[in-house]
Design an enzyme around this catalytic site. Structure first.
Site, short mmCIF file in Angstrom:
data_model
loop_
_atom_site.label_atom_id
_atom_site.label_comp_id
_atom_site.label_asym_id
_atom_site.label_seq_id
_atom_site.Cartn_x
_atom_site.Cartn_y
_atom_site.Cartn_z
N GLY A 159 -10.48 -7.82 14.64
CA GLY A 159 -9.84 -7.46 15.91
C GLY A 159 -9.03 -6.19 15.84
N GLY A 195 -7.74 -2.45 13.41
CA GLY A 195 -7.90 -1.49 12.32
C GLY A 195 -9.34 -1.22 11.91
N PHE A 217 2.10 -5.93 1.79
CA PHE A 217 3.31 -5.18 2.13
C PHE A 217 3.87 -4.61 0.83
CE2 PHE A 217 4.29 -9.73 1.90
CZ PHE A 217 5.15 -9.77 0.82
N TYR A 273 -7.14 0.21 -6.23
CA TYR A 273 -6.23 -0.40 -7.22
C TYR A 273 -6.70 -1.79 -7.63
CZ TYR A 273 -3.53 -2.28 -3.13
OH TYR A 273 -3.13 -2.89 -1.97
N LYS A 329 -7.07 -8.34 -4.94
CA LYS A 329 -8.26 -7.48 -4.78
C LYS A 329 -9.06 -7.44 -6.09
CE LYS A 329 -7.62 -5.75 -0.49
NZ LYS A 329 -8.50 -6.04 0.66
N GLY A 344 -10.08 4.46 0.24
CA GLY A 344 -8.80 5.11 0.00
C GLY A 344 -7.99 5.03 1.28
C1 HXC Z 1 9.34 -9.36 0.57
C2 HXC Z 1 8.19 -10.63 2.10
C3 HXC Z 1 7.95 -9.49 2.91
C4 HXC Z 1 8.49 -8.22 2.45
C5 HXC Z 1 7.04 -11.19 3.88
N1 HXC Z 1 7.62 -11.65 2.76
N2 HXC Z 1 7.22 -9.87 4.01
N3 HXC Z 1 8.88 -10.57 0.95
N4 HXC Z 1 9.16 -8.21 1.27
N5 HXC Z 1 8.29 -7.11 3.15
C6 HXC Z 1 7.66 -13.04 2.30
C7 HXC Z 1 8.37 -13.93 3.29
O1 HXC Z 1 9.77 -13.83 3.16
C8 HXC Z 1 7.82 -15.30 2.87
O2 HXC Z 1 8.40 -15.76 1.67
C9 HXC Z 1 6.38 -14.98 2.53
O3 HXC Z 1 6.36 -13.58 2.22
C10 HXC Z 1 5.43 -15.27 3.68
O4 HXC Z 1 5.86 -14.52 4.81
P1 HXC Z 1 5.43 -14.88 6.30
O5 HXC Z 1 5.96 -13.84 7.19
O6 HXC Z 1 5.81 -16.32 6.58
O7 HXC Z 1 3.83 -14.86 6.17
P2 HXC Z 1 2.72 -14.68 7.26
O8 HXC Z 1 3.27 -14.89 8.65
O9 HXC Z 1 1.55 -15.49 6.83
O10 HXC Z 1 2.33 -13.11 7.20
C11 HXC Z 1 1.61 -12.57 6.11
C12 HXC Z 1 2.09 -11.17 5.77
C13 HXC Z 1 2.09 -10.23 7.00
C14 HXC Z 1 1.14 -10.66 4.66
C15 HXC Z 1 3.50 -11.24 5.22
O11 HXC Z 1 2.46 -8.91 6.63
C16 HXC Z 1 0.75 -10.21 7.73
O12 HXC Z 1 0.51 -11.02 8.60
N6 HXC Z 1 -0.14 -9.28 7.36
C17 HXC Z 1 -1.52 -9.19 7.93
C18 HXC Z 1 -1.97 -7.77 8.14
C19 HXC Z 1 -1.74 -6.84 7.00
O13 HXC Z 1 -0.94 -7.09 6.06
N7 HXC Z 1 -2.42 -5.71 7.06
C20 HXC Z 1 -2.34 -4.66 6.04
C21 HXC Z 1 -3.52 -4.67 5.12
S1 HXC Z 1 -3.48 -3.18 4.33
P3 HXC Z 1 9.71 -16.75 1.62
O14 HXC Z 1 9.85 -17.12 0.19
O15 HXC Z 1 10.84 -15.92 2.14
O16 HXC Z 1 9.39 -17.91 2.52
C22 HXC Z 1 -4.11 -3.25 2.84
C23 HXC Z 1 -4.24 -1.84 2.26
C24 HXC Z 1 -4.68 -1.77 0.85
O17 HXC Z 1 -4.42 -4.24 2.29
C25 HXC Z 1 -4.68 -0.39 0.22
C26 HXC Z 1 -4.11 0.79 0.93
C27 HXC Z 1 -4.34 2.12 0.31
P1 NAP Z 2 -5.21 -4.52 9.52
O1 NAP Z 2 -5.57 -3.89 10.81
O2 NAP Z 2 -3.84 -5.08 9.36
O3 NAP Z 2 -6.29 -5.62 9.19
C1 NAP Z 2 -6.03 -6.85 8.58
C2 NAP Z 2 -6.66 -7.93 9.41
O4 NAP Z 2 -6.63 -9.16 8.70
C3 NAP Z 2 -5.96 -8.16 10.73
O5 NAP Z 2 -6.90 -8.12 11.78
C4 NAP Z 2 -5.37 -9.56 10.61
O6 NAP Z 2 -5.40 -10.23 11.87
C5 NAP Z 2 -6.33 -10.18 9.61
N1 NAP Z 2 -5.73 -11.31 8.90
C6 NAP Z 2 -4.56 -11.30 8.19
N2 NAP Z 2 -4.32 -12.52 7.72
C7 NAP Z 2 -5.35 -13.30 8.12
C8 NAP Z 2 -5.64 -14.67 7.93
N3 NAP Z 2 -4.86 -15.46 7.23
N4 NAP Z 2 -6.79 -15.15 8.48
C9 NAP Z 2 -7.62 -14.35 9.19
N5 NAP Z 2 -7.37 -13.05 9.40
C10 NAP Z 2 -6.24 -12.53 8.87
O7 NAP Z 2 -5.38 -3.48 8.31
P2 NAP Z 2 -6.60 -2.52 7.88
O8 NAP Z 2 -5.98 -1.30 7.34
O9 NAP Z 2 -7.60 -2.42 8.96
O10 NAP Z 2 -7.22 -3.33 6.65
C11 NAP Z 2 -8.55 -3.85 6.67
C12 NAP Z 2 -9.04 -4.01 5.25
O11 NAP Z 2 -9.14 -2.73 4.62
C13 NAP Z 2 -8.17 -4.85 4.34
O12 NAP Z 2 -8.97 -5.63 3.48
C14 NAP Z 2 -7.41 -3.83 3.54
O13 NAP Z 2 -6.95 -4.33 2.31
C15 NAP Z 2 -8.50 -2.80 3.37
N6 NAP Z 2 -8.02 -1.47 3.02
C16 NAP Z 2 -7.38 -0.71 3.94
C17 NAP Z 2 -6.99 0.56 3.59
C18 NAP Z 2 -6.34 1.48 4.58
O14 NAP Z 2 -5.99 2.59 4.20
N7 NAP Z 2 -6.16 1.09 5.82
C19 NAP Z 2 -7.23 1.05 2.29
C20 NAP Z 2 -7.88 0.23 1.39
C21 NAP Z 2 -8.27 -1.04 1.75
P3 NAP Z 2 -4.36 -11.39 12.31
O15 NAP Z 2 -2.99 -10.88 12.01
O16 NAP Z 2 -4.68 -11.59 13.75
O17 NAP Z 2 -4.72 -12.61 11.51
#
Ligand code: HXC
Ligand code: NAP
Length: 290
Positions: free
Chosen positions: A21, A23, A102, A153, A168, A195
Site C-alpha cells: 500500500g 512506498g 527504526f 546490510y 534481513k 540501496g
Molecule cells: C526504540 C522503539 C522505537 C524507537 C518503537 N520501539 N520505536 N524503541 N526506539 N524509535 C519499541 C517500542 O517502545 C516497543 O517496545 C516496541 O519497539 C514495539 O513498538 P510498537 O510501536 O508497539 O510496534 P508496532 O506498532 O508493531 O510498530 C512497528 C514499528 C513501526 C517497526 C516500531 O516503526 C512500524 O510500524 N513500522 C512499519 C514501517 C516501517 O518501519 N517502514 C520502514 C522500512 S525501511 P517496548 O519494550 O517499549 O514495549 C527499511 C529500510 C532498510 O527497512 C534499508 C534502508 C537503506
Molecule cells: P514502507 O513504505 O514503510 O513499507 C513498509 C510496509 O510494510 C508498509 O506498507 C507497512 O504497512 C508494511 N508492514 C509493516 N509491518 C507490517 C506487518 N506486521 N504486516 C504487514 N505489513 C506490514 O517502506 P519502504 O521504504 O517502501 O520499504 C519497503 C521494503 O524495501 C522494505 O522491505 C525495506 O526494508 C526495503 N528497503 C527499503 C529501502 C529504502 O531506501 N526505502 C532500502 C532498502 C530496503 P502497514 O503499516 O500498513 O502494516
C-alpha cells in the site's frame, strides 16, 4: 511506469505484494499492474491499502485486491491466501516487501523492540513463504516465484539498525536455502537488495527531522544520486516474472554502487580535489627508496 518488459508480460498472473500500500511496494504494484498482472496488496492498514488500490485501478484499469493482514500472524496469512485464491483462482508470485525498522543505538532497545522488527521482517517473510509455498507444493503447482526485499546490510551488517540487519540476514539465508530446497518443485527464490530509495516510511524512521539534510544519502552513492522507484520496480517485475526463469537463489543489488564504496578502504579519496593529484603523485614518487 515504463518497463523493459512488454506490456502484457504478466498477463494472467497473480502476484501478492506485502506492504504493497505504500512506498516501494506501491511502486512495485503499479509496475506489475501495468504489465497486466492481478495484484493483491496487503499490510495492517486496510484504509491505506484500499486508497492505493482505488488510485492504481483508476489509473491502470487493472485488478488490485486489498487485504488487511499482519504478516506476523500465521493465521492471518492463511486467510490472506484463501481470499486471494477466491478472487483470482491462483497465486503465481509472492513479493515479501513488508518491513519494520527504526534507527536506535542497540543498547537503547528493549527485547520487545528487537523482537518486533524480527517478527515483521524475518517471521513475516517466513510466514508468507510457508503458507504460499506449502500450498504450491501440496497442489503440485509449478512455475512459482518468491522475491524477498532485503538490503545490502543483510551481508555487511550495520550499526543502529541491528534488529533489521539480523532479520534481513535471515531473509537472505531463507532465500538461498529455499532456492536449493524448493527448486525441484518449480519454485524459485530470489532477493533484491535496494540501496537508498526515498519513501516516507523509511525516511521518517531512518532519517527523521533535519537528519535528512545532515546525512545526504546521495553522497554515499558513486552514481551521486538516490534510486528511482521505477528502477527497482522494473527489476522486481523481471525477477518475479517467468522471463527470469533460470535465476534462482540470487540477490540482485540495486544501489548505484553504494555498499562497495562504503567497503572500499580508499573510497574516501574521491574527496581529493582533482588539482591535488599532481602534488600527491610527486610525493608518492618521492617516497621511492625511502
Ligand atoms: C526504540 C522503539 C522505537 C524507537 C518503537 N520501539 N520505536 N524503541 N526506539 N524509535 C519499541 C517500542 O517502545 C516497543 O517496545 C516496541 O519497539 C514495539 O513498538 P510498537 O510501536 O508497539 O510496534 P508496532 O506498532 O508493531 O510498530 C512497528 C514499528 C513501526 C517497526 C516500531 O516503526 C512500524 O510500524 N513500522 C512499519 C514501517 C516501517 O518501519 N517502514 C520502514 C522500512 S525501511 P517496548 O519494550 O517499549 O514495549 C527499511 C529500510 C532498510 O527497512 C534499508 C534502508 C537503506
Ligand atoms: P514502507 O513504505 O514503510 O513499507 C513498509 C510496509 O510494510 C508498509 O506498507 C507497512 O504497512 C508494511 N508492514 C509493516 N509491518 C507490517 C506487518 N506486521 N504486516 C504487514 N505489513 C506490514 O517502506 P519502504 O521504504 O517502501 O520499504 C519497503 C521494503 O524495501 C522494505 O522491505 C525495506 O526494508 C526495503 N528497503 C527499503 C529501502 C529504502 O531506501 N526505502 C532500502 C532498502 C530496503 P502497514 O503499516 O500498513 O502494516
Amino acid at each position: 511506469m515504463e518497463s523493459m518488459l512488454r506490456p502484457d508480460a504478466l498477463k494472467g498472473r497473480t502476484i501478492v505484494v506485502t506492504g504493497g500500500g505504500t512506498g516501494l511496494g506501491r511502486s512495485m504494484t503499479e509496475m506489475l499492474l501495468g504489465l497486466g498482472a492481478n495484484v493483491c496488496i496487503t499490510s495492517r492498514k486496510l484504509d491505506v491499502l484500499q486508497k492505493t488500490a482505488d488510485e492504481l485501478v483508476s489509473a491502470s484499469g487493472g485488478h488490485v485486491l486489498a487485504v488487511a493482514c499482519d504478516v506476523r500472524n500465521y493465521e492471518e496469512v492463511e486467510n490472506l491466501s484463501k481470499v486471494v485464491r477466491e478472487r483470482f483462482g491462483s497465486v503465481d508470485g509472492l513479493i515479501n516487501n513488508a518491513a519494520g525498522n527504526f534507527i536506535s543505538p542497540t543498547e537503547r532497545l528493549s527485547g520487545k523492540a528487537f523482537q518486533t522488527v524480527i517478527d515483521i521482517v524475518l517471521m513475516g517473510t517466513v510466514n508468507c513463504t510457508l503458507v504460499f509455498g506449502k500450498e504450491w507444493i501440496a497442489g503440485g503447482e509449478r512455475d512459482k516465484s518468491i522475491l524477498n526485499v532485503v538490503t545490502t546490510y543483510a551481508w555487511t551488517g550495520s550499526g543502529y539498525v541491528v534488529p533489521s540487519a539480523c532479520a534481513k540476514a535471515g531473509v537472505l539465508a531463507l532465500t538461498r536455502s529455499l532456492a536449493a530446497e524448493w527448486g525441484h518443485y518449480g519454485i524459485r527464490s530470489n532477493a533484491v537488495a535496494p540501496g537508498p530509495f526515498p519513501t516516507k516510511g523509511a525516511w521518517s524512521r531512518l532519517l527523521p527531522g533535519d537528519m535528512i539534510e545532515k546525512f545526504d544519502m546521495a553522497k554515499r552513492v558513486p552514481l551521486g544520486r538516490l534510486g528511482e522507484h521505477r528502477e527497482l520496480a522494473d527489476l522486481v517485475a523481471y525477477l518475479i516474472s517467468p522471463f527470469s526463469g533460470y535465476i534462482n537463489g540470487e540477490v540482485v543489488t540495486i544501489d548505484g554502487g553504494e555498499w562497495l564504496k562504503g567497503a572500499g578502504q580508499f573510497s574516501m579519496l574521491d574527496q581529493v580535489e582533482p588539482g591535488m593529484w599532481d602534488t600527491i603523485e610527486q610525493m608518492v614518487r618521492g617516497a621511492k627508496g625511502s
